[in-house]
Write an enzyme that holds these catalytic residues in place. Structure first.
Site, mmCIF file in Angstrom:
data_model
loop_
_atom_site.group_PDB
_atom_site.id
_atom_site.type_symbol
_atom_site.label_atom_id
_atom_site.label_comp_id
_atom_site.label_asym_id
_atom_site.label_seq_id
_atom_site.Cartn_x
_atom_site.Cartn_y
_atom_site.Cartn_z
ATOM 1 N N TRP A 195 0.798 -1.227 0.000
ATOM 2 C CA TRP A 195 0.000 0.000 0.000
ATOM 3 C C TRP A 195 0.834 1.283 0.000
ATOM 4 C CZ3 TRP A 195 -1.154 4.321 3.021
ATOM 5 C CH2 TRP A 195 -2.310 5.018 2.649
ATOM 6 N N ASP A 196 2.086 1.261 0.410
ATOM 7 C CA ASP A 196 2.863 2.504 0.512
ATOM 8 C C ASP A 196 4.286 2.295 0.005
ATOM 9 O OD1 ASP A 196 3.081 5.207 1.096
ATOM 10 O OD2 ASP A 196 3.646 4.882 3.186
ATOM 11 N N LEU A 197 4.415 1.668 -1.169
ATOM 12 C CA LEU A 197 5.729 1.293 -1.687
ATOM 13 C C LEU A 197 6.328 2.430 -2.514
ATOM 14 C CD1 LEU A 197 7.683 -1.112 -1.661
ATOM 15 C CD2 LEU A 197 6.647 -1.872 -3.803
#
Length: 297
Positions: A195-197
């Site tokens: 989700w937050d790469l």
């Protein structure tokens, strides 16, 4: 003494109010508790993100270097150890220990001074992200995580009110993103997503060249994981943006779905902007959305 950076205190007060202030006030005692419980010795200065305190530590028993991460337990952070256990160090930082009651984690030591954002060649950095993404989304999500289906349904319900608070051009982009999500919402996917790469959430390590950190796991379609890398070091050139998209979409396999769920991320961020009282959508994400919308068949 455990130093709590002022920036962390300010961000916790801004985003979590009284709960954030209480969390910050309790950090020295909590850190001391887990240093004792897990047999750790503090080895350096405090580090922090917007939401967590990270302490460099060493296991007294065997000298293993590690990172002690303390954070508020919420819908996003409670899934972090779940995802890390599934990945078990394959493309991600390895979880060494975890306290379910507080969300406190003991993590493999990575080199915080060498984030992927330090790699000057943007295309090379994005190829590294693509390789990590392929490994991370290869796993089915375990039961109990947040689901993209639920998130998408909530977003679509919020669109009419949010669009009414925007100018005509931004409202049209928001509605077009929502229409793209409606096309795929019936098949939200079942992969384990980070989700937050983005580039600062990838660090160098001794075990592997690069590993992902700080996931906010959910179950869903891998296309929902592309946006952070698409907007890192944003380049408005359509050819460059489409090169990035094609690189990442090839990892997840279905370009049409990848485009739709990337527009879903733009929708999510736009709804958050409206909720925060912003008068218009993020200019860079609007530009990306228009390019993807124009390309869609």
């Amino acid at each position: 003494m455990i130093h709590v950076p002022e920036e962390l205190a300010l961000s916790q007060a801004e985003y979590n109010g009284e709960a954030g202030r209480a969390f910050v006030a309790g950090l020295p005692a909590r850190a001391g508790e887990f240093l004792d419980r897990w047999g750790l010795r503090l080895t350096g200065a405090s580090m922090h993100g917007a939401a967590s305190l990270v302490l460099p530590v060493q296991r007294v028993e065997d000298g293993t270097r590690a990172a002690l991460k303390l954070q508020i337990l919420d819908d996003e952070t409670e899934g972090e150890p779940v995802g890390l256990r599934v990945w078990d160090g394959a493309g991600s930082v390895r979880l060494l220990d975890h306290d379910a009651g507080t969300g406190t984690m003991l993590l493999e030591w990575l080199d915080a001074a060498r984030p992927l954002s330090a790699v000057e060649d943007t295309r090379e950095a994005l190829r590294i992200v693509a390789g990590l993404l392929a490994r991370l989304v290869a796993h089915p999500a375990p039961a109990g995580l947040r689901t993209l289906g639920d998130i998408a349904a909530g977003m679509l319900a919020d669109v009419p009110d949010a669009a009414a608070r925007l100018g005509a051009a931004d409202a049209a982009v928001l509605r077009d993103c929502a229409a793209a999500v409606r096309d795929v919402v019936g098949e939200p996917g079942d992969r384990l997503l980070h989700w937050d790469l983005h580039l600062d959430n990838v660090l160098a390590s001794e075990r592997e060249p690069w590993l992902a950190i700080d996931p906010k796991p959910l179950a869903g379609d891998p296309g929902f994981d592309l946006l952070p890398a698409l907007t890192d070091r944003f380049d408005p050139d359509p050819d460059e943006l489409l090169w990035r998209f094609d690189l990442l979409a090839e990892v997840v396999g279905d370009r049409r779905r990848a485009a739709a769920w990337t527009l879903g991320r733009v929708l999510q961020n736009g709804l958050w902007d409206v909720e925060d009282g912003e008068p218009e959508l993020d200019e860079e994400q609007v530009a990306l959305a228009r390019i993807l919308l124009a390309r869609r068949v």
